[in-house]
Design an enzyme around this catalytic site. Structure first.
Site, short mmCIF file in Angstrom:
data_model
loop_
_atom_site.label_atom_id
_atom_site.label_comp_id
_atom_site.label_asym_id
_atom_site.label_seq_id
_atom_site.Cartn_x
_atom_site.Cartn_y
_atom_site.Cartn_z
N HIS A 1 4.99 36.68 -7.87
CA HIS A 1 6.37 37.17 -9.29
C HIS A 1 7.22 35.98 -9.45
CE1 HIS A 1 8.89 40.32 -10.25
NE2 HIS A 1 7.75 39.96 -10.99
N ARG A 2 6.86 35.46 -10.15
CA ARG A 2 7.91 34.26 -10.72
C ARG A 2 8.24 33.46 -9.81
NH1 ARG A 2 13.03 38.45 -11.60
NH2 ARG A 2 12.05 40.00 -12.95
N GLU B 1 2.85 34.65 -11.71
CA GLU B 1 3.53 34.88 -13.07
C GLU B 1 4.41 34.45 -13.32
OE1 GLU B 1 5.95 38.19 -14.85
OE2 GLU B 1 6.34 37.11 -13.06
N ASP C 1 7.69 34.23 -16.92
CA ASP C 1 8.70 35.00 -17.87
C ASP C 1 8.95 33.69 -19.31
OD1 ASP C 1 8.90 37.58 -16.14
OD2 ASP C 1 9.37 35.95 -15.61
N HIS D 1 13.45 34.59 -17.19
CA HIS D 1 13.05 35.82 -16.76
C HIS D 1 14.55 36.85 -17.92
CE1 HIS D 1 14.07 39.86 -15.49
NE2 HIS D 1 12.37 40.28 -15.60
N GLU E 1 4.48 35.86 -19.51
CA GLU E 1 5.60 37.40 -19.64
C GLU E 1 5.79 37.14 -20.81
OE1 GLU E 1 8.06 40.77 -18.67
OE2 GLU E 1 7.44 39.96 -17.45
N LYS F 1 9.08 37.99 -22.88
CA LYS F 1 10.10 37.87 -22.98
C LYS F 1 10.92 38.49 -24.42
CE LYS F 1 11.85 39.12 -19.97
NZ LYS F 1 11.53 40.28 -19.15
N ASP G 1 6.07 39.31 -4.17
CA ASP G 1 7.36 37.49 -4.60
C ASP G 1 6.95 37.26 -3.03
OD1 ASP G 1 9.32 39.38 -7.46
OD2 ASP G 1 10.52 40.21 -5.45
#
Length: 240
Positions: A9-10, A36, A38, A51, A114, A116, A234
């Site tokens: 995640h990120r 993943e 953003d 993000h 993603e 945003k 994370d």
């Protein structure tokens, strides 16, 4: 029982500054299935990975992403906020990360992009992201997700085959209906939704569930039993 795929995640954002090349590289080294991240648009229309709509939290600058050019954004430090040992990390473009995905050894890695654009409507964001994916011929390894169903609908209208994940928050009772309407391939949700009757109905309808953000082992075990497809975390090293 199949183990869910692990997406960072990120990037490996629990131990490294989120959405930076360092976080992505460390995630890859931990053996993840995917990453993943953003994306938003700069003032001069470049697709940059960050993000928040404002740069205040994750850089040493202040203001909205949309009000800076790429050259201006690249002058800010994107690592020191996390720890002094990461000072000098910079914001990175989607173009750079997609090029990195083509490197030897990275060929199995998947990428969840993603969009945003649920708070700020970035005109042309979908077009630019799809153009970059085509530039590097990475369509088979990409998932595009967003909380904005209209944005995902625009993606689907331009590309009939790319994988789309409808992102939801909480327990909306219409998520499955919207996923069908916009041509999504999966639902990206939190653990309570996945473990509810809604989540069960989505799986029965053929919609895999990808869960954000799972950092605890007991929650991971519950979700594995529930048969979810992807866990976003994370701390990818905890589950590999």
């Amino acid at each position: 029982m199949n183990k869910p795929a692990i997406f960072a995640h990120r990037g490996a954002s629990g131990q490294f500054p989120e959405n930076t090349m360092r976080a992505f590289e460390e995630a890859l080294q931990s053996g993840v299935n995917g990453i993943e991240l953003d994306v938003q648009l700069t003032k001069d229309g470049e697709v940059i990975i960050i993000h928040d709509e404002k740069i205040d939290r994750t850089t040493n600058g202040q203001g909205f992403v949309k009000d800076f050019t790429l050259a201006e954004l690249e002058t800010f430090d994107a690592g020191g906020w996390f720890s002094s040992k990461f000072e000098g990390e910079r914001l990175v473009t989607l173009d750079k990360v997609l090029a990195w995905m083509q490197k030897e050894g990275n060929h199995l890695l998947r990428l969840n992009i993603e969009l945003k654009n649920d708070q700020i409507q970035y005109v042309g964001l979908e077009d630019k992201v799809l153009a970059l994916i085509n530039k590097y011929d990475l369509q088979e390894r990409i998932i595009i997700s967003s909380f904005n169903p209209f944005s995902l609908q625009r993606v689907r209208m331009q590309n009939a085959n790319i994988e789309i994940g409808y992102l939801i928050f909480g327990m909306p009772d219409n998520a499955l209906w919207i996923a069908k309407e916009i041509g999504a391939n999966a639902i990206h949700c939190e653990a309570p939704y996945a473990l509810s009757a809604y989540g069960e109905a989505a799986k029965k309808a053929g919609y895999p569930l990808r869960i954000y953000t799972v950092n605890a082992e007991d929650e991971y075990k519950q979700l594995m039993k529930a048969g979810v497809e992807v866990i976003m975390t994370d701390f990818p090293e905890r589950f590999n």
